[in-house]
Design a protein around this motif. Structure first.
Motif, PDB file in Angstrom:
ATOM      1  N   LEU A  78     -37.987   4.740  14.160  1.00  0.00           N
ATOM      2  CA  LEU A  78     -36.644   5.065  14.632  1.00  0.00           C
ATOM      3  C   LEU A  78     -36.620   6.381  15.420  1.00  0.00           C
ATOM      4  CD1 LEU A  78     -34.397   4.423  11.482  1.00  0.00           C
ATOM      5  CD2 LEU A  78     -34.297   3.176  13.639  1.00  0.00           C
ATOM      6  N   TYR A  79     -35.741   6.421  16.407  1.00  0.00           N
ATOM      7  CA  TYR A  79     -35.465   7.676  17.098  1.00  0.00           C
ATOM      8  C   TYR A  79     -34.013   7.612  17.570  1.00  0.00           C
ATOM      9  CZ  TYR A  79     -35.457  11.320  20.660  1.00  0.00           C
ATOM     10  OH  TYR A  79     -35.135  12.419  21.413  1.00  0.00           O
ATOM     11  N   LEU A  80     -33.221   8.584  17.187  1.00  0.00           N
ATOM     12  CA  LEU A  80     -31.788   8.624  17.508  1.00  0.00           C
ATOM     13  C   LEU A  80     -31.094   7.289  17.202  1.00  0.00           C
ATOM     14  CD1 LEU A  80     -31.855  10.778  20.794  1.00  0.00           C
ATOM     15  CD2 LEU A  80     -31.129  11.502  18.499  1.00  0.00           C
ATOM     16  N   GLY A  81     -31.476   6.689  16.105  1.00  0.00           N
ATOM     17  CA  GLY A  81     -30.800   5.488  15.636  1.00  0.00           C
ATOM     18  C   GLY A  81     -31.328   4.194  16.215  1.00  0.00           C
ATOM     19  N   ARG A  82     -32.270   4.300  17.154  1.00  0.00           N
ATOM     20  CA  ARG A  82     -32.819   3.073  17.736  1.00  0.00           C
ATOM     21  C   ARG A  82     -34.257   2.878  17.295  1.00  0.00           C
ATOM     22  NH1 ARG A  82     -31.752   2.349  23.981  1.00  0.00           N
ATOM     23  NH2 ARG A  82     -32.973   0.492  23.466  1.00  0.00           N
ATOM     24  N   SER A  83     -34.620   1.617  17.186  1.00  0.00           N
ATOM     25  CA  SER A  83     -35.951   1.296  16.710  1.00  0.00           C
ATOM     26  C   SER A  83     -36.870   0.975  17.894  1.00  0.00           C
ATOM     27  CB  SER A  83     -35.841   0.085  15.783  1.00  0.00           C
ATOM     28  OG  SER A  83     -37.089  -0.230  15.272  1.00  0.00           O
ATOM     29  N   TYR A  84     -38.048   1.562  17.911  1.00  0.00           N
ATOM     30  CA  TYR A  84     -39.022   1.331  18.978  1.00  0.00           C
ATOM     31  C   TYR A  84     -40.347   0.882  18.362  1.00  0.00           C
ATOM     32  CZ  TYR A  84     -35.748   4.156  21.687  1.00  0.00           C
ATOM     33  OH  TYR A  84     -34.626   4.650  22.290  1.00  0.00           O
ATOM     34  N   ARG A  85     -40.992  -0.025  19.057  1.00  0.00           N
ATOM     35  CA  ARG A  85     -42.302  -0.465  18.574  1.00  0.00           C
ATOM     36  C   ARG A  85     -43.368   0.584  18.841  1.00  0.00           C
ATOM     37  NH1 ARG A  85     -43.266  -5.939  17.536  1.00  0.00           N
ATOM     38  NH2 ARG A  85     -45.367  -5.880  18.383  1.00  0.00           N
ATOM     39  N   ILE A  86     -44.341   0.596  17.967  1.00  0.00           N
ATOM     40  CA  ILE A  86     -45.447   1.548  18.110  1.00  0.00           C
ATOM     41  C   ILE A  86     -46.649   0.849  18.731  1.00  0.00           C
ATOM     42  CG2 ILE A  86     -47.183   2.885  16.817  1.00  0.00           C
ATOM     43  CD1 ILE A  86     -45.008   3.528  14.786  1.00  0.00           C
ATOM     44  N   ARG A 132     -38.837  17.084  18.814  1.00  0.00           N
ATOM     45  CA  ARG A 132     -37.554  16.540  19.287  1.00  0.00           C
ATOM     46  C   ARG A 132     -36.400  17.079  18.444  1.00  0.00           C
ATOM     47  NH1 ARG A 132     -41.035  15.062  21.931  1.00  0.00           N
ATOM     48  NH2 ARG A 132     -40.562  17.096  22.778  1.00  0.00           N
ATOM     49  N   ALA A 133     -36.640  17.214  17.144  1.00  0.00           N
ATOM     50  CA  ALA A 133     -35.589  17.720  16.261  1.00  0.00           C
ATOM     51  C   ALA A 133     -35.201  19.142  16.672  1.00  0.00           C
ATOM     52  CB  ALA A 133     -36.052  17.681  14.804  1.00  0.00           C
ATOM     53  N   LYS A 134     -36.188  19.975  16.973  1.00  0.00           N
ATOM     54  CA  LYS A 134     -35.902  21.357  17.394  1.00  0.00           C
ATOM     55  C   LYS A 134     -35.117  21.365  18.697  1.00  0.00           C
ATOM     56  CE  LYS A 134     -39.654  23.640  15.029  1.00  0.00           C
ATOM     57  NZ  LYS A 134     -41.070  24.019  15.090  1.00  0.00           N
ATOM     58  N   GLU A 135     -35.539  20.497  19.598  1.00  0.00           N
ATOM     59  CA  GLU A 135     -34.940  20.426  20.916  1.00  0.00           C
ATOM     60  C   GLU A 135     -33.481  19.950  20.880  1.00  0.00           C
ATOM     61  OE1 GLU A 135     -38.027  18.717  23.567  1.00  0.00           O
ATOM     62  OE2 GLU A 135     -36.419  17.286  23.949  1.00  0.00           O
ATOM     63  N   HIS A 136     -33.214  18.919  20.069  1.00  0.00           N
ATOM     64  CA  HIS A 136     -31.877  18.321  20.069  1.00  0.00           C
ATOM     65  C   HIS A 136     -30.941  18.875  19.000  1.00  0.00           C
ATOM     66  CE1 HIS A 136     -32.674  15.143  22.967  1.00  0.00           C
ATOM     67  NE2 HIS A 136     -33.853  15.000  22.401  1.00  0.00           N
ATOM     68  N   ILE A 137     -31.482  19.140  17.836  1.00  0.00           N
ATOM     69  CA  ILE A 137     -30.598  19.484  16.721  1.00  0.00           C
ATOM     70  C   ILE A 137     -30.171  20.947  16.743  1.00  0.00           C
ATOM     71  CG2 ILE A 137     -30.433  19.600  14.187  1.00  0.00           C
ATOM     72  CD1 ILE A 137     -32.126  17.030  14.083  1.00  0.00           C
ATOM     73  N   LEU A 138     -31.119  21.865  17.021  1.00  0.00           N
ATOM     74  CA  LEU A 138     -30.763  23.283  16.957  1.00  0.00           C
ATOM     75  C   LEU A 138     -29.618  23.673  17.915  1.00  0.00           C
ATOM     76  CD1 LEU A 138     -34.265  24.903  16.273  1.00  0.00           C
ATOM     77  CD2 LEU A 138     -32.470  24.249  14.650  1.00  0.00           C
ATOM     78  N   ILE A 175     -32.085  21.960   8.494  1.00  0.00           N
ATOM     79  CA  ILE A 175     -31.917  20.532   8.785  1.00  0.00           C
ATOM     80  C   ILE A 175     -33.291  19.858   8.716  1.00  0.00           C
ATOM     81  CG2 ILE A 175     -31.152  18.806  10.484  1.00  0.00           C
ATOM     82  CD1 ILE A 175     -28.776  20.485   9.583  1.00  0.00           C
ATOM     83  N   ASN A 176     -33.327  18.752   8.008  1.00  0.00           N
ATOM     84  CA  ASN A 176     -34.551  17.966   7.845  1.00  0.00           C
ATOM     85  C   ASN A 176     -34.952  17.352   9.190  1.00  0.00           C
ATOM     86  OD1 ASN A 176     -36.451  15.990   7.018  1.00  0.00           O
ATOM     87  ND2 ASN A 176     -35.390  15.776   5.057  1.00  0.00           N
ATOM     88  N   TRP A 177     -36.231  17.480   9.574  1.00  0.00           N
ATOM     89  CA  TRP A 177     -36.667  16.922  10.868  1.00  0.00           C
ATOM     90  C   TRP A 177     -36.458  15.418  10.927  1.00  0.00           C
ATOM     91  CZ3 TRP A 177     -40.424  13.224  10.700  1.00  0.00           C
ATOM     92  CH2 TRP A 177     -41.294  13.214   9.605  1.00  0.00           C
ATOM     93  N   ARG A 178     -36.445  14.746   9.762  1.00  0.00           N
ATOM     94  CA  ARG A 178     -36.280  13.283   9.747  1.00  0.00           C
ATOM     95  C   ARG A 178     -34.909  12.844  10.256  1.00  0.00           C
ATOM     96  NH1 ARG A 178     -39.218  14.958   5.592  1.00  0.00           N
ATOM     97  NH2 ARG A 178     -41.201  13.943   5.168  1.00  0.00           N
ATOM     98  N   LEU A 179     -33.975  13.791  10.307  1.00  0.00           N
ATOM     99  CA  LEU A 179     -32.632  13.449  10.782  1.00  0.00           C
ATOM    100  C   LEU A 179     -32.647  13.009  12.251  1.00  0.00           C
ATOM    101  CD1 LEU A 179     -29.673  13.352   9.824  1.00  0.00           C
ATOM    102  CD2 LEU A 179     -29.418  15.693  10.660  1.00  0.00           C
ATOM    103  N   ILE A 180     -33.699  13.385  13.001  1.00  0.00           N
ATOM    104  CA  ILE A 180     -33.776  12.995  14.407  1.00  0.00           C
ATOM    105  C   ILE A 180     -33.940  11.474  14.547  1.00  0.00           C
ATOM    106  CG2 ILE A 180     -36.290  13.238  14.759  1.00  0.00           C
ATOM    107  CD1 ILE A 180     -33.538  14.459  17.172  1.00  0.00           C
ATOM    108  N   LYS A 181     -34.250  10.797  13.447  1.00  0.00           N
ATOM    109  CA  LYS A 181     -34.327   9.335  13.473  1.00  0.00           C
ATOM    110  C   LYS A 181     -32.933   8.707  13.497  1.00  0.00           C
ATOM    111  CE  LYS A 181     -38.586   9.209  10.750  1.00  0.00           C
ATOM    112  NZ  LYS A 181     -39.262   8.538   9.629  1.00  0.00           N
ATOM    113  N   ALA A 182     -31.928   9.473  13.108  1.00  0.00           N
ATOM    114  CA  ALA A 182     -30.562   8.949  12.964  1.00  0.00           C
ATOM    115  C   ALA A 182     -29.791   8.987  14.284  1.00  0.00           C
ATOM    116  CB  ALA A 182     -29.824   9.775  11.911  1.00  0.00           C
ATOM    117  N   PRO A 183     -28.762   8.143  14.403  1.00  0.00           N
ATOM    118  CA  PRO A 183     -27.911   8.178  15.597  1.00  0.00           C
ATOM    119  C   PRO A 183     -27.204   9.534  15.724  1.00  0.00           C
ATOM    120  CG  PRO A 183     -27.390   6.258  14.229  1.00  0.00           C
ATOM    121  CD  PRO A 183     -28.326   7.113  13.447  1.00  0.00           C
ATOM    122  N   ALA A 184     -26.784   9.875  16.942  1.00  0.00           N
ATOM    123  CA  ALA A 184     -26.176  11.180  17.207  1.00  0.00           C
ATOM    124  C   ALA A 184     -24.979  11.474  16.299  1.00  0.00           C
ATOM    125  CB  ALA A 184     -25.766  11.259  18.678  1.00  0.00           C
ATOM    126  N   PHE A 185     -24.130  10.466  16.042  1.00  0.00           N
ATOM    127  CA  PHE A 185     -22.934  10.763  15.235  1.00  0.00           C
ATOM    128  C   PHE A 185     -23.308  11.122  13.795  1.00  0.00           C
ATOM    129  CE2 PHE A 185     -22.119   7.079  12.430  1.00  0.00           C
ATOM    130  CZ  PHE A 185     -22.977   6.125  12.967  1.00  0.00           C
TER     131      PHE A 185
END
Ligand code: ZN
Length: 236
Positions: A78-86, A132-138, A175-185
């Protein structure tokens, strides 16, 4: 506490690992030649961790990537609430610039024969998430603090297996870095929740009023977090 566990020995196993099953029973996977006494000591050393796992209120799901287990092609993340294949690609995370997201995750991995450490694909993935978490969340913490009119000490991206966010007595926001997996809201809700504690430390009516006013997606966010709580226990 009397700690009960089942030992499963295997000739193929090089290291001892301990798992807590869904039914909270404890299984110790050990190399064939390891003496019982050594196993006992290893279990004793991880007693605290085992207790936390077996006491966990929620149904415990084994993390998909225990240390040493490599990512698998076709898994999704997951990234920002969307699922991507690895998709695993040959390479070294250190010099190839690490994980790349382009409609799917391209994760550089080296063959074990080349001396790559166990689980390094998962490590590369995690480094990518933290960045990504540092970049978007902070910056969002900063923005929400301004709109709430609160001052905080320091905002940090942290690693925790138990919570999405926290607020310290000194007014620092974690803030937990895993939160970057969740949607923006959902990210916004967690940030607002922690910042609102700087206004009201307890979960009072007033507290929820403040959160609702600044994070209108609050109800949906709370149910998303409930539904995806197991993400906290995943290593990647
Ligand atoms: Zn709270």
């Amino acid at each position: 506490m009397d700690l009960r566990y089942t030992i499963r020995r295997s000739a193929k196993r090089k290291r001892l690992t301990i798992t807590v099953e869904r039914d909270r029973s404890v299984v110790v996977h050990a190399p064939a030649a390891m003496p019982d006494a050594a196993i006992g000591r290893a279990v004793e050393a991880r007693r605290q961790w085992i207790r936390e796992k077996t006491r966990h209120g929620r149904k415990y799901r084994e993390p998909p990537h225990p240390p040493g287990k490599e990512l698998v092609n076709g898994e999704s993340a997951l990234y920002l609430g969307r699922s991507y294949r690895i998709e695993l690609v040959k390479g070294d995370a250190d010099d190839a610039g690490g994980v790349r997201l382009d409609r799917r995750f391209f994760v550089p991995v080296l063959p074990r024969a080349a001396g790559a450490p166990a689980g390094h694909g998962a490590t590369a993935m995690r480094d990518w998430y933290v960045a990504r978490a540092k970049e978007h969340i902070l910056p969002r913490v900063e923005r929400h603090a301004r709109s709430l009119g609160v001052r905080y000490g320091r905002a940090r991206i942290v690693d925790s297996r138990y919570r999405w966010g926290s607020c310290t007595v000194r007014g620092n926001v974690n803030i937990n870095w895993r939160l970057i997996k969740a949607p923006a809201f959902v990210i916004d809700y967690v940030i607002v929740h922690e910042l609102a504690h700087l206004i009201e430390p307890n979960h009072t009516e007033r507290f929820w009023g403040v959160v609702r006013a600044h994070a209108p997606g609050m109800e949906g966010a709370r149910s998303w977090l409930r539904e995806h709580g197991q993400l906290l226990e995943e290593l990647v």
